[in-house]
Design a protein around this motif. Structure first.
Motif, PDB file in Angstrom:
ATOM      1  N   GLY A 229      55.439 -67.525 139.485  1.00  0.00           N
ATOM      2  CA  GLY A 229      53.890 -67.357 139.302  1.00  0.00           C
ATOM      3  C   GLY A 229      52.810 -67.759 138.267  1.00  0.00           C
ATOM      4  O   GLY A 229      51.904 -68.013 137.816  1.00  0.00           O
ATOM      5  N   ALA A 230      53.861 -67.175 137.137  1.00  0.00           N
ATOM      6  CA  ALA A 230      52.961 -68.145 135.678  1.00  0.00           C
ATOM      7  C   ALA A 230      52.681 -69.163 135.426  1.00  0.00           C
ATOM      8  O   ALA A 230      53.333 -70.545 135.887  1.00  0.00           O
ATOM      9  CB  ALA A 230      54.579 -67.458 134.679  1.00  0.00           C
ATOM     10  N   ASP A 231      52.848 -69.311 134.651  1.00  0.00           N
ATOM     11  CA  ASP A 231      51.430 -70.542 133.731  1.00  0.00           C
ATOM     12  C   ASP A 231      51.718 -70.991 132.599  1.00  0.00           C
ATOM     13  O   ASP A 231      52.984 -72.338 132.037  1.00  0.00           O
ATOM     14  CB  ASP A 231      50.055 -70.861 134.038  1.00  0.00           C
ATOM     15  N   ARG A 232      52.621 -70.094 131.273  1.00  0.00           N
ATOM     16  CA  ARG A 232      52.875 -69.934 130.617  1.00  0.00           C
ATOM     17  C   ARG A 232      54.263 -69.061 130.577  1.00  0.00           C
ATOM     18  O   ARG A 232      54.195 -68.020 130.901  1.00  0.00           O
ATOM     19  CB  ARG A 232      52.370 -69.813 129.600  1.00  0.00           C
ATOM     20  N   LEU A 233      55.788 -69.814 130.080  1.00  0.00           N
ATOM     21  CA  LEU A 233      57.026 -68.074 129.799  1.00  0.00           C
ATOM     22  C   LEU A 233      56.521 -68.523 128.109  1.00  0.00           C
ATOM     23  O   LEU A 233      57.046 -69.742 127.470  1.00  0.00           O
ATOM     24  CB  LEU A 233      57.751 -68.685 130.188  1.00  0.00           C
ATOM     25  N   ILE A 234      57.074 -67.819 127.508  1.00  0.00           N
ATOM     26  CA  ILE A 234      57.251 -67.526 125.900  1.00  0.00           C
ATOM     27  C   ILE A 234      58.255 -66.695 126.010  1.00  0.00           C
ATOM     28  O   ILE A 234      58.152 -66.023 126.574  1.00  0.00           O
ATOM     29  CB  ILE A 234      55.840 -66.240 124.804  1.00  0.00           C
ATOM     30  N   ILE A 235      59.466 -67.477 125.172  1.00  0.00           N
ATOM     31  CA  ILE A 235      60.827 -66.565 124.809  1.00  0.00           C
ATOM     32  C   ILE A 235      60.950 -65.804 123.479  1.00  0.00           C
ATOM     33  O   ILE A 235      60.841 -66.993 122.824  1.00  0.00           O
ATOM     34  CB  ILE A 235      61.545 -67.424 125.933  1.00  0.00           C
ATOM     35  N   PRO A 236      60.584 -64.909 122.948  1.00  0.00           N
ATOM     36  CA  PRO A 236      61.179 -64.964 121.596  1.00  0.00           C
ATOM     37  C   PRO A 236      62.298 -64.929 121.376  1.00  0.00           C
ATOM     38  O   PRO A 236      63.242 -63.956 122.238  1.00  0.00           O
ATOM     39  CB  PRO A 236      59.989 -63.450 121.752  1.00  0.00           C
ATOM     40  N   VAL A 237      63.083 -64.983 120.505  1.00  0.00           N
ATOM     41  CA  VAL A 237      64.321 -65.048 119.741  1.00  0.00           C
ATOM     42  C   VAL A 237      64.619 -64.778 118.311  1.00  0.00           C
ATOM     43  O   VAL A 237      63.308 -65.290 117.552  1.00  0.00           O
ATOM     44  CB  VAL A 237      64.948 -66.419 119.989  1.00  0.00           C
ATOM     45  N   ARG A 238      65.407 -63.969 118.667  1.00  0.00           N
ATOM     46  CA  ARG A 238      65.836 -63.496 116.539  1.00  0.00           C
ATOM     47  C   ARG A 238      66.288 -65.005 116.028  1.00  0.00           C
ATOM     48  O   ARG A 238      67.128 -65.064 116.834  1.00  0.00           O
ATOM     49  CB  ARG A 238      65.555 -62.076 116.411  1.00  0.00           C
ATOM     50  N   PRO A 239      66.296 -65.154 115.544  1.00  0.00           N
ATOM     51  CA  PRO A 239      67.433 -65.854 114.490  1.00  0.00           C
ATOM     52  C   PRO A 239      68.880 -65.500 114.098  1.00  0.00           C
ATOM     53  O   PRO A 239      68.982 -65.281 113.358  1.00  0.00           O
ATOM     54  CB  PRO A 239      66.523 -66.533 112.732  1.00  0.00           C
TER      55      PRO A 239
ATOM     56  N   GLN B 151      60.132 -62.519 114.090  1.00  0.00           N
ATOM     57  CA  GLN B 151      61.075 -61.761 112.897  1.00  0.00           C
ATOM     58  C   GLN B 151      61.736 -62.715 111.885  1.00  0.00           C
ATOM     59  O   GLN B 151      62.839 -62.663 111.532  1.00  0.00           O
ATOM     60  CB  GLN B 151      62.319 -61.098 113.651  1.00  0.00           C
ATOM     61  N   HIS B 152      61.631 -64.144 111.910  1.00  0.00           N
ATOM     62  CA  HIS B 152      61.706 -64.764 110.535  1.00  0.00           C
ATOM     63  C   HIS B 152      62.296 -64.384 108.895  1.00  0.00           C
ATOM     64  O   HIS B 152      60.769 -64.213 109.007  1.00  0.00           O
ATOM     65  CB  HIS B 152      60.936 -66.316 110.914  1.00  0.00           C
ATOM     66  N   ARG B 153      62.594 -64.637 108.551  1.00  0.00           N
ATOM     67  CA  ARG B 153      62.500 -63.777 107.150  1.00  0.00           C
ATOM     68  C   ARG B 153      63.820 -64.489 106.409  1.00  0.00           C
ATOM     69  O   ARG B 153      64.739 -64.480 105.331  1.00  0.00           O
ATOM     70  CB  ARG B 153      63.983 -62.689 106.974  1.00  0.00           C
ATOM     71  N   GLY B 154      63.115 -66.000 106.361  1.00  0.00           N
ATOM     72  CA  GLY B 154      63.641 -67.354 106.201  1.00  0.00           C
ATOM     73  C   GLY B 154      65.002 -67.953 105.986  1.00  0.00           C
ATOM     74  O   GLY B 154      65.414 -68.578 105.260  1.00  0.00           O
ATOM     75  N   GLU B 155      65.408 -67.967 107.078  1.00  0.00           N
ATOM     76  CA  GLU B 155      66.554 -67.974 107.599  1.00  0.00           C
ATOM     77  C   GLU B 155      66.737 -69.808 108.341  1.00  0.00           C
ATOM     78  O   GLU B 155      65.793 -70.178 108.712  1.00  0.00           O
ATOM     79  CB  GLU B 155      67.628 -67.179 108.895  1.00  0.00           C
ATOM     80  N   ASP B 156      67.770 -70.651 107.544  1.00  0.00           N
ATOM     81  CA  ASP B 156      67.619 -71.906 107.911  1.00  0.00           C
ATOM     82  C   ASP B 156      67.625 -72.339 109.866  1.00  0.00           C
ATOM     83  O   ASP B 156      68.562 -71.808 110.302  1.00  0.00           O
ATOM     84  CB  ASP B 156      69.037 -72.701 107.467  1.00  0.00           C
ATOM     85  N   LEU B 157      66.536 -72.589 109.672  1.00  0.00           N
ATOM     86  CA  LEU B 157      66.305 -72.233 111.780  1.00  0.00           C
ATOM     87  C   LEU B 157      67.142 -73.378 112.779  1.00  0.00           C
ATOM     88  O   LEU B 157      66.973 -73.878 113.716  1.00  0.00           O
ATOM     89  CB  LEU B 157      65.182 -72.169 111.986  1.00  0.00           C
ATOM     90  N   ARG B 158      66.850 -74.314 111.487  1.00  0.00           N
ATOM     91  CA  ARG B 158      67.087 -76.210 112.133  1.00  0.00           C
ATOM     92  C   ARG B 158      68.989 -76.023 113.076  1.00  0.00           C
ATOM     93  O   ARG B 158      68.863 -76.702 114.285  1.00  0.00           O
ATOM     94  CB  ARG B 158      67.852 -77.427 110.610  1.00  0.00           C
ATOM     95  N   PRO B 159      69.941 -75.619 113.007  1.00  0.00           N
ATOM     96  CA  PRO B 159      70.988 -75.412 113.624  1.00  0.00           C
ATOM     97  C   PRO B 159      70.640 -74.734 114.979  1.00  0.00           C
ATOM     98  O   PRO B 159      70.714 -74.634 116.003  1.00  0.00           O
ATOM     99  CB  PRO B 159      72.819 -74.776 113.114  1.00  0.00           C
ATOM    100  N   LEU B 160      69.426 -73.416 114.760  1.00  0.00           N
ATOM    101  CA  LEU B 160      69.512 -72.981 115.973  1.00  0.00           C
ATOM    102  C   LEU B 160      68.293 -73.537 116.621  1.00  0.00           C
ATOM    103  O   LEU B 160      68.622 -73.615 118.050  1.00  0.00           O
ATOM    104  CB  LEU B 160      68.832 -71.177 115.397  1.00  0.00           C
TER     105      LEU B 160
ATOM    106  N   ALA C 287      70.532 -75.910 118.658  1.00  0.00           N
ATOM    107  CA  ALA C 287      71.193 -75.138 119.868  1.00  0.00           C
ATOM    108  C   ALA C 287      70.322 -74.835 121.277  1.00  0.00           C
ATOM    109  O   ALA C 287      70.855 -74.561 122.500  1.00  0.00           O
ATOM    110  CB  ALA C 287      71.452 -73.314 119.669  1.00  0.00           C
ATOM    111  N   VAL C 288      68.855 -74.693 120.832  1.00  0.00           N
ATOM    112  CA  VAL C 288      67.412 -74.037 122.015  1.00  0.00           C
ATOM    113  C   VAL C 288      67.532 -75.706 122.465  1.00  0.00           C
ATOM    114  O   VAL C 288      67.377 -75.539 123.862  1.00  0.00           O
ATOM    115  CB  VAL C 288      66.755 -73.642 121.055  1.00  0.00           C
ATOM    116  N   VAL C 289      67.506 -76.535 122.105  1.00  0.00           N
ATOM    117  CA  VAL C 289      67.038 -77.373 122.973  1.00  0.00           C
ATOM    118  C   VAL C 289      68.211 -78.357 123.453  1.00  0.00           C
ATOM    119  O   VAL C 289      67.947 -79.016 124.458  1.00  0.00           O
ATOM    120  CB  VAL C 289      66.618 -78.821 121.524  1.00  0.00           C
ATOM    121  N   GLY C 290      69.012 -78.192 122.031  1.00  0.00           N
ATOM    122  CA  GLY C 290      70.445 -78.721 123.648  1.00  0.00           C
ATOM    123  C   GLY C 290      70.476 -77.868 124.559  1.00  0.00           C
ATOM    124  O   GLY C 290      71.257 -78.513 125.998  1.00  0.00           O
TER     125      GLY C 290
END
Length: 201
Positions: A106-116, A149-158, A161-164
């Motif tokens: 029933g939703a229009d938008r789904l937001i999925i929070p993830v920590r790094p 809860q991002h604290r400066g981690e390199d998000l590129r590999p993460l 993984a999500v895009v994959g």
């Protein structure tokens, strides 16, 4: 992907893993929408009732309405019976149940929070499969993953993984900040929600 249903925009915050900040972001998102002049109903379906408890104390300050609900058919049982809102924001528990599926359909938008952190991404694997199944039936909401809860981690590999997994990532992470605790004392949410608010359009 189906077109948004007529009426208020329905945005769900959900991940099957706990501790990713779903409730905090749902409340902050609802407050920011209200601050921008939108009429907002925040729906708490988590048995912990944190959003409901927040609402009893602070919803009136921001001109929000907060209601607790549980079980299947959330949209019909509560949201559709409360007309006059521009946005319905739903905080989901970290579970995969029939009620969860009903809510997503029933939703229009789904937001999925993830920590790094890898455990948060491992838990996305089942979520991605569920969404793929819903897309096959033209019932999946527009889905965005947001790093929280991002604290400066390199998000590129993460992010890779999500895009994959076939999921879209919001362009800006939500930074960890001491000011987030002020939200639960009635304070203004910290800046940095622009990407979430853009996702509401």
């Amino acid at each position: 992907m189906r077109a948004p249903a007529p009426g208020p925009r329905r945005t769900v915050f959900w991940h099957q893993k706990g501790g990713t900040g779903k409730t905090t972001l749902a409340i902050a998102y609802a407050v920011r929408l209200a601050m921008d002049g939108h009429r907002v109903l925040l729906i708490d379906t988590d048995p912990q009732g944190t959003a409901t408890a927040w609402g009893e104390r602070f919803a009136a300050r921001w001109g929000l309405v907060v209601r607790g609900a549980c079980g299947a058919a959330i949209w019909r049982n509560l949201a559709d019976r409360m007309p006059g809102f521009d946005h319905l924001v739903l905080d989901c528990p970290p579970t995969i149940t029939t009620a969860t599926m009903d809510t997503l359909i029933g939703a229009d938008r789904l937001i999925i929070p993830v920590r790094p952190a890898m455990p948060d991404l491992w838990a996305l694997e089942d979520v991605a499969q569920i969404l793929a199944d819903l897309r096959a039936g033209a019932a999946a909401p527009r889905t965005r993953v947001v790093f929280n809860q991002h604290r400066g981690e390199d998000l590129r590999p993460l992010i890779g993984a999500v895009v994959g997994l076939g999921l879209e990532v919001l362009p800006a992470p939500i930074a960890a900040a001491p000011a987030w605790s002020a939200l639960f004392s009635g304070g203004v949410p910290p800046v940095g929600l622009a990407a979430l608010l853009d996702a509401a359009d």
